[in-house]
Design an enzyme around this catalytic site. Sequence first.
Site, PDB file in Angstrom:
ATOM      1  NE  ARG A   1      -2.438  -1.428   3.335  1.00 53.70           N
ATOM      2  CZ  ARG A   1      -2.952  -1.324   4.555  1.00 53.70           C
ATOM      3  NH1 ARG A   1      -4.147  -0.780   4.725  1.00 53.70           N
ATOM      4  NH2 ARG A   1      -2.301  -1.763   5.603  1.00 53.70           N
TER       5      ARG A   1
ATOM      6  CG  ASN B   1      -4.272  -4.566   2.868  1.00 50.49           C
ATOM      7  OD1 ASN B   1      -3.816  -4.383   1.751  1.00 50.49           O
ATOM      8  ND2 ASN B   1      -3.502  -4.687   3.944  1.00 50.49           N
TER       9      ASN B   1
END
EC number: 6.2.-.-
Length: 767
Positions: free
Chosen positions: A20, A38
């Site tokens: 990320r 996520n």
Amino acid sequence: MERERWRLLVRGIVQGVGFRPFVYGLAQRWQLSGFVLNNSQGVQIEIEGPPTALRSFQQALRSELPPLAQIDEIQVTQMATHDDASFVIVESQRQATKHTLISPDTAICADCLRELFDPQDRRYHYPFINCTNCGPRFTIIQDVPYDRANTTMRAFQMCAQCQHEYHDPLDRRFHAQPDACACCGPQVHLTMQPGMGMETSISATAIDQAAAFLAQGKILAVKGLGGYHLACDAFNEQAVQRLRQRKQREVRPFALMVATTDSARQLCHMTAEETALLESYRRPIVLLEQREGQQVAPSVAPGYHTLGVMLPYTPLHYLLLAACQKYFKPDKPIVLVMTSGNISDEPIAYRDEDARTRLTAISDGILAHNRDIFIRCDDSVTRITRAGPQFIRRSRGYVPEPLTLPWSISRPILACGAHLKNTFCLAKDKQAFISHHIGDLENLETLLSFKEGITHFKQLFDIQPEVVVHDLHPDYLATRYALELDLPKIGVQHHHAHIASVMIEHGLTETLIGIALDGSGYGPDNAIWGGEILQANLSDFERCFHLAYLPLPGGEQAIRQPWRMAATYLSAAYGPDFQQLDIPFNRHLPVQTWKTLEQMIERHLNCPLTSSMGRLFDAVAALLGIQLQVQYEGQAAIELEQLAITCTESQPCCYPYYISTSTGEMNVLPMIRAITRDIEQHIATATIARRFHTTIAHLLVTACNEVRYQSGLQKVALGGGVFQNQVLLEDLMHQLRRHSFTVYLNKKVPANDGGLSLGQLAVAAAR
């Protein structure tokens, strides 16, 4: 300016690996807006901006991945624009179905290692330093998404400084779930047995004190990533022998941990490929050729020309080895025995209470910590051969990374694996999740570990099997487990599964020649197979040739006492008068026991027929006086190989044998008689051992030529534990290629029974 908005669903190993923040950085580079999060499917990205920037973003997504990330699939859909003002990282989402992959546990990265030994860094000498590029993953995760609350680190509340790093998208520790420091994270403690001068130490000095005790010849249990090790000074013969006695491991080699690659080079010869494997972030044990004159205690690997060596992979290991430099002799490298924390045949201890119960009788003390291990995971064992890298055991550093199947399977499958060296395999779609090393299913503890592992994998990867696959042997515990499940069942013959594991690795579907060699596998005729030449595809097989059947006197007892198979082969070759032969073997033959066994063979009492190549290796080893009794299956064969390596004959001759095309039998009794003549003529045992290996390779190539003559097949797959024998493997591959065969073997899973579950899966999927 034209703008577009894309939604990307990224699947693969993309959680807990810095993915990320990596996405965030790419979005900043191209001034794109949107978000990343996520979820149970993987990582979802919504990204908005000029089409050219979006295409550059997507290209970089694949080409500039973080070290531990792996992309299997990106699904892209176009959406209406939102005109977001910025790009943000959003909290994780839990969904009903899961497609998230989990990174294996990996070795400490270079950045964390540098900080570990930097006195100016706030994590200086902190034994649990990690970041998104390294550290524990598989062994601490309990569920997905991979968030701290779903790991064993949830017991530790982060301090303000760690919280700041954790929430900073530009920090290397952004959402590193095991992130901690000395103020807020796990701590090490050392507990010594009464009479050792101390009982418990909970401080930074615990590691230093542990090093001092190791230098004094003590044995310590050391908690690692996936379980406990038993450690001692590898140069101290008395300490190594004590460890052998207490662990009840009389002969199997111990693994070694060395501080540096240079230390490994002082012990062993190393190629560039071996060095790269040793230093990789997976940090397996690598089997390396010993240097002549190296001074490791003889009891570390008695009778072996190799040493199993690994580098440290946790910060605790690095600190312990560094502390040892203060106490160990400066004229030698720091080398510790670092073997699995168990008594032989039991699973490795990984829970603290279990370690205190089982390892106290073996160790003089325990160096542990208070970060729980959720699932045990032994060290992986590998080596480099002329045929490339080969697994002996696939576990820590590799599991639970899935193998991508060459095609999608129609229904989720559970394959239960073998009795020995067990692994199981769960699969859905195009992914096969092969378990960590479970071990030999010969006791309740290992069976419980097998069942717990299946439950964990089913939850972690959201696989509810609709079919269960098992070995044909009705008494194997893995088979019994499968038969008790309320699912459709598929039985797969053991050696067919070995060949199928090679085929699915290489995406082969056509019929080919399979050479399956091992110690034992249940045959459809109720005999014990193990020396087989098959014509096989994924769904079925035909047996073309096999070693001629002989009785296995006393059943499993013959595996533990190779002299029984040697006597059986001699009896078949010479009749009952073989005891008149003037060979050393007869002087050690237990005559009364053999008389009883002869009667059992005549009456067919507990003497099943076998075509096992493993038992033939046992017989020849016993004939040469290498091992009349063994501590574990395969020991005699391994020592026979080690002897063959020392042969100085430049072109070993081939002993005679006979192949019957009408019965399909490969008859090696002419070879047994020739070996006996060589023994009578006092030919060097190393020469005989090497000639035996050469003969087996010739025998197998001759059989393959016969199959090709009948079928036209050119491809050959090699499977089974005998192909861990490097002398035979390299000789056979060379000869097969010389005869214009194309040869395939396992590269991604072990050739031994540790890879059997993948082959079972392949057969079930094809059927």
